[in-house]
Design an enzyme around this catalytic site. Structure first.
Site, PDB file in Angstrom:
ATOM      1  N   GLY A  28       0.840  -1.217   0.000  1.00  8.66           N
ATOM      2  CA  GLY A  28       0.000   0.000   0.000  1.00  8.66           C
ATOM      3  C   GLY A  28       0.866   1.254   0.000  1.00  8.66           C
ATOM      4  N   ARG A  89       0.987  -4.997  -5.779  1.00  6.46           N
ATOM      5  CA  ARG A  89       1.148  -6.268  -5.074  1.00  6.46           C
ATOM      6  C   ARG A  89       1.410  -7.302  -6.164  1.00  6.46           C
ATOM      7  NH1 ARG A  89      -2.784  -3.799  -1.491  1.00  6.46           N
ATOM      8  NH2 ARG A  89      -1.634  -3.284   0.419  1.00  6.46           N
ATOM      9  N   THR A 142       4.153   2.269   5.658  1.00  5.94           N
ATOM     10  CA  THR A 142       2.747   1.847   5.789  1.00  5.94           C
ATOM     11  C   THR A 142       2.020   2.786   6.743  1.00  5.94           C
ATOM     12  OG1 THR A 142       1.222   0.160   6.631  1.00  5.94           O
ATOM     13  CG2 THR A 142       3.420   0.118   7.552  1.00  5.94           C
ATOM     14  N   ILE A 143       0.764   3.069   6.415  1.00 12.25           N
ATOM     15  CA  ILE A 143      -0.024   3.927   7.326  1.00 12.25           C
ATOM     16  C   ILE A 143      -0.447   3.160   8.579  1.00 12.25           C
ATOM     17  CG2 ILE A 143      -0.917   5.395   5.471  1.00 12.25           C
ATOM     18  CD1 ILE A 143      -3.660   3.877   5.856  1.00 12.25           C
ATOM     19  N   ARG A 171     -18.176  14.601  13.583  1.00 17.65           N
ATOM     20  CA  ARG A 171     -18.700  14.905  14.912  1.00 17.65           C
ATOM     21  C   ARG A 171     -19.605  16.146  14.890  1.00 17.65           C
ATOM     22  NH1 ARG A 171     -15.335  14.685  20.369  1.00 17.65           N
ATOM     23  NH2 ARG A 171     -16.711  15.843  21.732  1.00 17.65           N
ATOM     24  N   LYS A 229     -27.763  11.692  29.974  1.00 22.17           N
ATOM     25  CA  LYS A 229     -26.964  12.755  30.630  1.00 22.17           C
ATOM     26  C   LYS A 229     -26.905  14.016  29.775  1.00 22.17           C
ATOM     27  CE  LYS A 229     -23.760   9.510  32.700  1.00 22.17           C
ATOM     28  NZ  LYS A 229     -22.517   8.910  32.252  1.00 22.17           N
ATOM     29  N   ARG A 261     -25.361   6.314  12.187  1.00 21.95           N
ATOM     30  CA  ARG A 261     -24.821   6.250  10.825  1.00 21.95           C
ATOM     31  C   ARG A 261     -23.387   5.721  10.858  1.00 21.95           C
ATOM     32  NH1 ARG A 261     -28.124   9.972   7.754  1.00 21.95           N
ATOM     33  NH2 ARG A 261     -30.176   9.337   8.499  1.00 21.95           N
TER      34      ARG A 261
HETATM   35  P1  ADP Z   1       3.194  -4.855   2.688  1.00 23.79           P
HETATM   36  O1  ADP Z   1       4.556  -4.766   2.128  1.00 23.79           O
HETATM   37  O2  ADP Z   1       2.536  -3.540   2.857  1.00 23.79           O
HETATM   38  O3  ADP Z   1       3.120  -5.754   3.905  1.00 23.79           O
HETATM   39  P2  ADP Z   1       2.070  -6.995   1.081  1.00 23.79           P
HETATM   40  O4  ADP Z   1       2.005  -7.980   2.186  1.00 23.79           O
HETATM   41  O5  ADP Z   1       0.920  -6.924   0.122  1.00 23.79           O
HETATM   42  O6  ADP Z   1       2.245  -5.504   1.570  1.00 23.79           O
HETATM   43  O7  ADP Z   1       3.422  -7.302   0.283  1.00 23.79           O
HETATM   44  C1  ADP Z   1       3.804  -6.502  -0.817  1.00 23.79           C
HETATM   45  C2  ADP Z   1       4.467  -7.366  -1.854  1.00 23.79           C
HETATM   46  O8  ADP Z   1       5.664  -7.933  -1.308  1.00 23.79           O
HETATM   47  C3  ADP Z   1       3.663  -8.572  -2.327  1.00 23.79           C
HETATM   48  O9  ADP Z   1       2.709  -8.240  -3.299  1.00 23.79           O
HETATM   49  C4  ADP Z   1       4.746  -9.440  -2.893  1.00 23.79           C
HETATM   50  O10 ADP Z   1       5.148  -8.989  -4.175  1.00 23.79           O
HETATM   51  C5  ADP Z   1       5.904  -9.190  -1.928  1.00 23.79           C
HETATM   52  N1  ADP Z   1       5.899 -10.253  -0.913  1.00 23.79           N
HETATM   53  C6  ADP Z   1       5.024 -10.439   0.098  1.00 23.79           C
HETATM   54  N2  ADP Z   1       5.298 -11.557   0.785  1.00 23.79           N
HETATM   55  C7  ADP Z   1       6.368 -12.109   0.190  1.00 23.79           C
HETATM   56  C8  ADP Z   1       7.140 -13.296   0.413  1.00 23.79           C
HETATM   57  N3  ADP Z   1       6.855 -14.139   1.401  1.00 23.79           N
HETATM   58  N4  ADP Z   1       8.184 -13.524  -0.399  1.00 23.79           N
HETATM   59  C9  ADP Z   1       8.495 -12.675  -1.393  1.00 23.79           C
HETATM   60  N5  ADP Z   1       7.806 -11.567  -1.671  1.00 23.79           N
HETATM   61  C10 ADP Z   1       6.761 -11.270  -0.900  1.00 23.79           C
HETATM   62  O1  F6P Z   2      -1.709  -1.288   4.557  1.00 27.49           O
HETATM   63  C1  F6P Z   2      -2.387  -0.108   4.249  1.00 27.49           C
HETATM   64  C2  F6P Z   2      -3.841  -0.391   3.989  1.00 27.49           C
HETATM   65  O2  F6P Z   2      -4.489   0.808   3.621  1.00 27.49           O
HETATM   66  C3  F6P Z   2      -4.584  -1.069   5.143  1.00 27.49           C
HETATM   67  O3  F6P Z   2      -4.940  -0.163   6.160  1.00 27.49           O
HETATM   68  C4  F6P Z   2      -5.750  -1.691   4.428  1.00 27.49           C
HETATM   69  O4  F6P Z   2      -6.234  -2.828   5.119  1.00 27.49           O
HETATM   70  C5  F6P Z   2      -5.133  -2.115   3.117  1.00 27.49           C
HETATM   71  O5  F6P Z   2      -3.980  -1.306   2.919  1.00 27.49           O
HETATM   72  C6  F6P Z   2      -6.050  -1.963   1.949  1.00 27.49           C
HETATM   73  O6  F6P Z   2      -5.373  -2.398   0.816  1.00 27.49           O
HETATM   74  P1  F6P Z   2      -5.882  -2.275  -0.678  1.00 27.49           P
HETATM   75  O7  F6P Z   2      -5.101  -1.177  -1.306  1.00 27.49           O
HETATM   76  O8  F6P Z   2      -5.539  -3.583  -1.292  1.00 27.49           O
HETATM   77  O9  F6P Z   2      -7.346  -1.992  -0.639  1.00 27.49           O
END
Ligand code: ADP
Ligand code: F6P
Length: 337
Positions: A28, A89, A142-143, A171, A229, A261
């Site tokens: 992300g 990804r 990452t956020i 709010r 309250k 909501r």
């Molecule tokens: P983050 O890096 O934010 O945790 P992901 O888990 O989606 O996000 O991983 C990002 C990318 O890193 C994946 O799409 C893949 O290309 C690579 N990756 C994740 N896990 C593995 C792994 N076990 N071995 C090699 N590459 C990986």
């Molecule tokens: O890791 C950052 C994040 O925004 C998470 O908070 C959320 O669960 C996920 O990525 C959403 O990912 P995608 O871009 O696949 O919707």
């Protein structure tokens, strides 16, 4: 590629001198990634090291979407959200063949060292490349703040400030209509965004996946008591890891008779111009990653802990655990009551 002068723990040759480094963003996107890219590029060029940008994470590496980066390539980006390199990804990179191909492509393009900006998943990819002879350093992007070896991740500060401001706005309207609002924030399985915003926005209830003692009846009683309250609003911050905000709102409305909501903040939390803290920390981390790559370090990730920037072996970093600090949780409960 520079001459092979060192062996990694598997006996694979590693470049002894870093002449060209690559940088990619993966997983992300997060505000501040551009500041980190800029710092990698400028710190490297200042050392006489060339830089190549790899577009769209590991997917772009496998597709050889590789461009030269100069000083001017990273002008006017520090204030921008997202990542100028793009991110993705990539399932193929989780396979042995994909990783082998990625390492070969790095070698073909003369990339001696690679800075990977992303989360835990991206670190595993970096670790795989390191095992295949490419020097790699990970930066926490990452956020979600869900990387164990660091108290800071690039993008978290911007995300919580964006979410906090949005929640303040919800709010206002919630109070005006005397409604209950469930506001769902991101974080995947981690509740850091929910905890920080819950406290900062003075929420009446904060629901965290790590503290899953979810009792809807308790929330309902809380809403009814607060209304008696004279409270005109009731803000519930719900973490993405718990989810189901819309159905929860329907049930709460039916049980309390109070209009309820759900607002799911979604991707607005991930975009936008980075805060000063994200720009500064990401800049230091980008420069730090470049420095340690040029010192010959590999298979490391950069973190910020106990007031200092540090680096850790990827294996060790991935094995570390991180928990919501118990005291933070207790305080959040006490203040929301
Ligand atoms: P983050 O890096 O934010 O945790 P992901 O888990 O989606 O996000 O991983 C990002 C990318 O890193 C994946 O799409 C893949 O290309 C690579 N990756 C994740 N896990 C593995 C792994 N076990 N071995 C090699 N590459 C990986
Ligand atoms: O890791 C950052 C994040 O925004 C998470 O908070 C959320 O669960 C996920 O990525 C959403 O990912 P995608 O871009 O696949 O919707």
């Amino acid at each position: 590629m520079a001459g092979i002068g060192r062996m990694n723990e598997r006996g694979v040759g590693m470049a002894d001198e870093i002449r060209t480094i690559g940088v990619l963003t993966s997983g992300g996107d997060a505000p501040g990634m551009n500041a980190a890219i800029r710092a990698v590029v400028r710190q490297a060029l200042a050392k006489g090291v060339k830089v190549k940008g790899i577009k769209k994470g590991y997917q772009g590496l496998l597709n050889e979407e590789i461009v030269d980066l100069e000083r001017s390539s990273v002008s006017d980006i520090i204030q921008r959200g997202g990542t100028i390199l793009g991110t993705a990804r990539c399932m193929e990179f989780k396979t042995e063949e994909g990783q082998e191909k990625g390492a070969r492509i790095c070698m073909k393009h003369g990339i001696d060292g690679l800075v990977v900006i992303g989360g835990d998943g991206s670190y595993r990819g970096a670790q795989a490349l390191s095992r295949k002879g490419i020097n790699t350093i990970g930066l926490p992007g990452t956020i979600d703040l869900d990387i164990s070896c660091t108290d800071y991740t690039i993008g978290f500060d911007t995300a919580i400030n964006t979410a906090m401001q949005a929640i303040d706005k919800v709010r206002d309207t919630s109070s005006s209509h005397e409604r209950c609002s469930i506001i769902e924030v991101m974080g995947r399985n981690a509740g850091y965004i929910a905890l920080w915003c819950g406290v900062a926005n003075g929420a009446e209830d904060i629901l965290l996946p790590e503290k899953y003692d979810f009792n809807e009846q308790r929330i309902i009683n809380n809403i009814i008591n607060n209304r008696k309250k004279g409270k005109t609003h009731h803000i519930i911050i719900n973490a993405e890891g718990i989810g189901h905000s819309t159905s929860m709102a329907r049930r709460i409305e039916a049980a309390t008779g109070i209009e309820t909501r759900a607002t799911i903040l979604g991707y607005m939390q991930r975009g936008g111009s980075p805060t000063c803290k994200d720009r500064f920390y990401a800049s230091i981390m980008g420069a730090y990653a470049t420095d340690i790559l040029c010192q010959g370090k590999t298979n490391r990730v950069v973190g910020y802990r106990n007031g200092e920037f540090q680096d850790y072996d990827i294996e060790e970093a991935l094995a570390m655990e991180k928990h919501i600090p118990e005291y933070h949780y207790e305080v959040s409960r006490a203040l929301s009551m």
